[in-house]
Scaffold this active site. Structure first.
Site, PDB file in Angstrom:
ATOM      1  N   ARG A 153       1.612 -10.625   5.799  1.00 27.45           N
ATOM      2  CA  ARG A 153       3.064 -10.685   6.019  1.00 27.45           C
ATOM      3  C   ARG A 153       3.498 -10.103   7.351  1.00 27.45           C
ATOM      4  NH1 ARG A 153       6.098  -9.192   0.550  1.00 27.45           N
ATOM      5  NH2 ARG A 153       7.861  -9.826   1.840  1.00 27.45           N
ATOM      6  N   PRO A 181       0.846  -1.209   0.000  1.00 31.46           N
ATOM      7  CA  PRO A 181       0.000   0.000   0.000  1.00 31.46           C
ATOM      8  C   PRO A 181       0.874   1.250   0.000  1.00 31.46           C
ATOM      9  CG  PRO A 181      -0.597  -1.507   1.789  1.00 31.46           C
ATOM     10  CD  PRO A 181       0.691  -2.005   1.213  1.00 31.46           C
ATOM     11  N   GLU A 182       0.591   2.161  -0.918  1.00 30.58           N
ATOM     12  CA  GLU A 182       1.312   3.430  -0.947  1.00 30.58           C
ATOM     13  C   GLU A 182       0.367   4.545  -0.523  1.00 30.58           C
ATOM     14  OE1 GLU A 182       4.455   4.281  -3.465  1.00 30.58           O
ATOM     15  OE2 GLU A 182       4.554   2.311  -4.387  1.00 30.58           O
ATOM     16  N   ARG A 186      24.634  16.672  -2.828  1.00 34.02           N
ATOM     17  CA  ARG A 186      24.534  15.224  -2.659  1.00 34.02           C
ATOM     18  C   ARG A 186      24.669  14.551  -4.024  1.00 34.02           C
ATOM     19  NH1 ARG A 186      19.445  15.035   1.531  1.00 34.02           N
ATOM     20  NH2 ARG A 186      20.083  12.895   1.913  1.00 34.02           N
ATOM     21  N   HIS A 200      -4.899 -14.569   8.967  1.00 29.78           N
ATOM     22  CA  HIS A 200      -4.258 -13.265   8.784  1.00 29.78           C
ATOM     23  C   HIS A 200      -5.152 -12.088   9.166  1.00 29.78           C
ATOM     24  CE1 HIS A 200      -1.263 -15.611   6.770  1.00 29.78           C
ATOM     25  NE2 HIS A 200      -1.992 -15.812   5.692  1.00 29.78           N
TER      26      HIS A 200
END
Ligand code: ZN
Length: 271
Positions: free
Chosen positions: A110, A2-3, A152, A91
């Site tokens: 997970r 999920p984002e 950077r 789950h």
């Protein structure tokens, strides 16, 4: 995984059912998530009302008057609302049962997700304290990226995925926004002009907003859904399309590893 758009969609989806509602009971079937759920969570949550729901990065905050539940969906988690008692499947680790009979169920095959309780300011929690700017705010701009890139050697995609710089732009949306703004993912961030960074930021915001909007049309899935709500893969132009033709120029999309993450790009459109 999920984002940000999936998390925002989840937040909006559950809000209507549990905002201003009081928890009658918490049922925990599995305490071992990424961090253990506090052993006394039942006592902590009983009769707490959800005053407000907020998102910070990919964290969902359920704020009560005396503390905050911090939820992270991890790699595979989801939250959904049940309107009647339903036997848990494998789950389905946790239920919050509300006085209005709605049930908030947390599923996470997970177990990289989190369900934590914090008293005091949740934004000072170690997980949230060092998060960078939110990508959908004014603070996130080309100028801001320019200032972060200065001095950077970091690749632009790696910069975008650094949560301490901008939070919640994960692998999928970083790849999509770089494609939309014609920027080669491995290009050193500091070499990009302000014009190109402005375009990139614009694309990130647009793509995230579109994904959230599409997620809104699947909100019904948050009630009694059997499947995984809120994944918007059908609209992706590069992510997961390695070896397929570029939708703009037709050239075969390529894949590289950047910061140990797989990145698909068009070698012809992205420079
Ligand atoms: Zn192309």
């Amino acid at each position: 995984m999920p984002e940000l758009p999936e998390v925002e969609t989840t937040l909006r989806g559950i809000s209507a059912h549990i905002k201003q509602q009081t928890i009658a009971k918490a049922i925990i079937r599995q305490y071992q998530l990424r961090w253990p759920i506090p052993a006394n969570i039942q006592q902590l949550l009983a009769n707490k009302s959800i005053a407000k729901l907020e998102r910070r990065g990919k964290y969902i905050l359920l704020r009560t008057n005396s503390g905050t539940i911090i939820i992270h969906l991890g790699m595979s988690g989801n939250l959904r609302i049940l309107t009647k008692p339903t036997p848990p499947k494998r789950h389905e680790h946790l239920d919050l049962i509300f006085h209005n009979n709605k049930i908030l169920r947390f599923t996470d095959p997970r177990r990289f997700g989190a369900f934590l309780w914090v008293e005091g300011d949740p934004y000072e929690h170690p997980l949230l304290r060092n998060l960078g700017v939110e990508p959908l705010t004014k603070e996130f701009s080309g100028q801001y990226l320019l200032s972060q890139a200065k001095g950077r050697t970091i690749a632009i995609k790696t910069l975008l995925m650094n949560n301490a710089i901008v939070t919640g732009v994960g692998n999928i949306y970083a790849a999509e926004a770089l494609f939309a703004s014609c920027i080669y993912p491995a290009v050193p961030a500091k070499s990009l002009s302000i014009e190109r960074l402005d375009k990139l930021v614009k694309c990130i915001k647009l793509i995230l907003r579109q994904a959230i909007k599409r997620g809104g049309t699947t909100l019904k899935d948050f009630v009694n859904s059997e499947g995984k709500p809120g994944y918007f893969s059908s609209q992706l132009k590069v992510y997961g399309r390695n070896g397929s033709p570029c939708m703009v120029c037709g050239k075969t999309l390529e894949r590289m590893l950047l910061g140990q993450r797989s990145t698909v790009y068009c070698g012809s459109c992205q420079r």
